[in-house]
Design a protein around this motif. Structure first.
Motif, PDB file in Angstrom:
ATOM      1  N   ALA A  49     -41.735 -16.468  40.807  1.00 39.20           N
ATOM      2  CA  ALA A  49     -42.322 -17.033  42.030  1.00 39.20           C
ATOM      3  C   ALA A  49     -41.222 -17.670  42.862  1.00 39.20           C
ATOM      4  O   ALA A  49     -40.250 -18.184  42.320  1.00 39.20           O
ATOM      5  CB  ALA A  49     -43.376 -18.077  41.672  1.00 39.20           C
ATOM      6  N   GLY A  50     -41.416 -17.626  44.158  1.00 40.67           N
ATOM      7  CA  GLY A  50     -40.431 -18.266  45.011  1.00 40.67           C
ATOM      8  C   GLY A  50     -40.762 -18.103  46.474  1.00 40.67           C
ATOM      9  O   GLY A  50     -41.859 -17.695  46.846  1.00 40.67           O
ATOM     10  N   GLY A  74     -49.461 -14.584  30.746  1.00 42.07           N
ATOM     11  CA  GLY A  74     -49.663 -15.692  29.835  1.00 42.07           C
ATOM     12  C   GLY A  74     -49.755 -16.970  30.653  1.00 42.07           C
ATOM     13  O   GLY A  74     -49.887 -16.933  31.882  1.00 42.07           O
ATOM     14  N   MET A  75     -49.663 -18.094  29.974  1.00 33.69           N
ATOM     15  CA  MET A  75     -49.790 -19.382  30.668  1.00 33.69           C
ATOM     16  C   MET A  75     -48.721 -19.573  31.737  1.00 33.69           C
ATOM     17  O   MET A  75     -49.008 -20.046  32.828  1.00 33.69           O
ATOM     18  CB  MET A  75     -49.736 -20.527  29.662  1.00 33.69           C
ATOM     19  N   ARG A  76     -47.472 -19.227  31.442  1.00 33.10           N
ATOM     20  CA  ARG A  76     -46.395 -19.437  32.415  1.00 33.10           C
ATOM     21  C   ARG A  76     -46.509 -18.487  33.596  1.00 33.10           C
ATOM     22  O   ARG A  76     -46.149 -18.846  34.718  1.00 33.10           O
ATOM     23  CB  ARG A  76     -45.026 -19.310  31.766  1.00 33.10           C
ATOM     24  N   LEU A  81     -47.848 -17.883  39.422  1.00 27.70           N
ATOM     25  CA  LEU A  81     -48.767 -17.443  40.487  1.00 27.70           C
ATOM     26  C   LEU A  81     -49.361 -18.628  41.231  1.00 27.70           C
ATOM     27  O   LEU A  81     -49.385 -18.654  42.469  1.00 27.70           O
ATOM     28  CB  LEU A  81     -49.894 -16.608  39.884  1.00 27.70           C
ATOM     29  N   GLU A  82     -49.834 -19.601  40.477  1.00 21.26           N
ATOM     30  CA  GLU A  82     -50.439 -20.784  41.094  1.00 21.26           C
ATOM     31  C   GLU A  82     -49.430 -21.521  41.966  1.00 21.26           C
ATOM     32  O   GLU A  82     -49.736 -21.892  43.105  1.00 21.26           O
ATOM     33  CB  GLU A  82     -50.980 -21.704  39.998  1.00 21.26           C
ATOM     34  N   GLU A  83     -48.236 -21.714  41.463  1.00 21.98           N
ATOM     35  CA  GLU A  83     -47.223 -22.447  42.222  1.00 21.98           C
ATOM     36  C   GLU A  83     -46.843 -21.702  43.499  1.00 21.98           C
ATOM     37  O   GLU A  83     -46.654 -22.323  44.555  1.00 21.98           O
ATOM     38  CB  GLU A  83     -45.989 -22.713  41.371  1.00 21.98           C
ATOM     39  N   ALA A  84     -46.738 -20.371  43.442  1.00 24.87           N
ATOM     40  CA  ALA A  84     -46.413 -19.607  44.645  1.00 24.87           C
ATOM     41  C   ALA A  84     -47.522 -19.732  45.689  1.00 24.87           C
ATOM     42  O   ALA A  84     -47.239 -19.855  46.883  1.00 24.87           O
ATOM     43  CB  ALA A  84     -46.167 -18.143  44.293  1.00 24.87           C
ATOM     44  N   ARG A 118     -58.146 -19.364  36.816  1.00 24.22           N
ATOM     45  CA  ARG A 118     -57.208 -20.364  37.360  1.00 24.22           C
ATOM     46  C   ARG A 118     -56.536 -19.840  38.626  1.00 24.22           C
ATOM     47  O   ARG A 118     -56.436 -20.563  39.638  1.00 24.22           O
ATOM     48  CB  ARG A 118     -56.172 -20.677  36.290  1.00 24.22           C
ATOM     49  N   THR A 119     -56.077 -18.592  38.584  1.00 20.09           N
ATOM     50  CA  THR A 119     -55.398 -18.063  39.756  1.00 20.09           C
ATOM     51  C   THR A 119     -56.378 -17.722  40.880  1.00 20.09           C
ATOM     52  O   THR A 119     -56.026 -17.835  42.054  1.00 20.09           O
ATOM     53  CB  THR A 119     -54.528 -16.835  39.398  1.00 20.09           C
ATOM     54  N   VAL A 120     -57.612 -17.356  40.534  1.00 16.26           N
ATOM     55  CA  VAL A 120     -58.641 -17.140  41.557  1.00 16.26           C
ATOM     56  C   VAL A 120     -58.924 -18.463  42.284  1.00 16.26           C
ATOM     57  O   VAL A 120     -59.015 -18.512  43.503  1.00 16.26           O
ATOM     58  CB  VAL A 120     -59.921 -16.545  40.956  1.00 16.26           C
ATOM     59  N   ALA A 121     -59.025 -19.553  41.516  1.00 16.07           N
ATOM     60  CA  ALA A 121     -59.252 -20.870  42.121  1.00 16.07           C
ATOM     61  C   ALA A 121     -58.088 -21.272  43.022  1.00 16.07           C
ATOM     62  O   ALA A 121     -58.290 -21.813  44.102  1.00 16.07           O
ATOM     63  CB  ALA A 121     -59.485 -21.917  41.040  1.00 16.07           C
TER      64      ALA A 121
END
Length: 124
Positions: A49-50, A74-76, A81-84, A118-121
């Motif tokens: 991500a970046g 996985g979790m990371r 994805l969430e952070e991006a 999580r990523t959908v949210a």
């Protein structure tokens, strides 16, 4: 910080700065998983991500690497994805996902499966 993606992003981005995240863990002590993580595509994670530059446009991006355990999540990977997505919202720039994934990572069990909602949210 220079691009730290395990693959060359220069063909798409004129500039790319990867977000540094914690290394992948082995939450279930799945047999052989720690060894797989050490050798998969030179380390790292299946998602980088970046923030980068495409022409005159600044964008946040999450880029899957299929060479890392089939691009599995996985979790990371969920963290990346969430952070991006959050970075795109904070910076008021578009978010681009370049996907190549084999699905949830079985070695992380339910923790990997939880990345989808999580990523959908985060996308909302």
């Amino acid at each position: 910080m220079p691009a730290t993606s395990p693959f060359d992003v220069r063909g798409l981005f004129s500039d790319f700065e990867a977000i540094g995240l914690e290394p992948t863990a082995d939450p279930l002590a799945f047999p052989g998983y720690s060894d797989q993580l050490r050798t998969a595509a030179g380390g790292g994670e299946s998602v980088t991500a970046g923030i980068g530059q495409i022409g005159p446009h600044k964008v946040a991006a999450a880029i899957f690497n299929f060479n890392f355990l089939g691009g599995s999540m996985g979790m990371r990977a969920g963290d990346a994805l969430e952070e991006a997505m959050f970075l795109a919202a904070r910076e008021h720039v578009p978010f681009i996902a370049i996907t190549a994934t084999g699905g949830a990572r079985m070695q992380e069990g339910m923790a990997a499966l939880a990345q989808m909602p999580r990523t959908v949210a985060a996308a909302r």
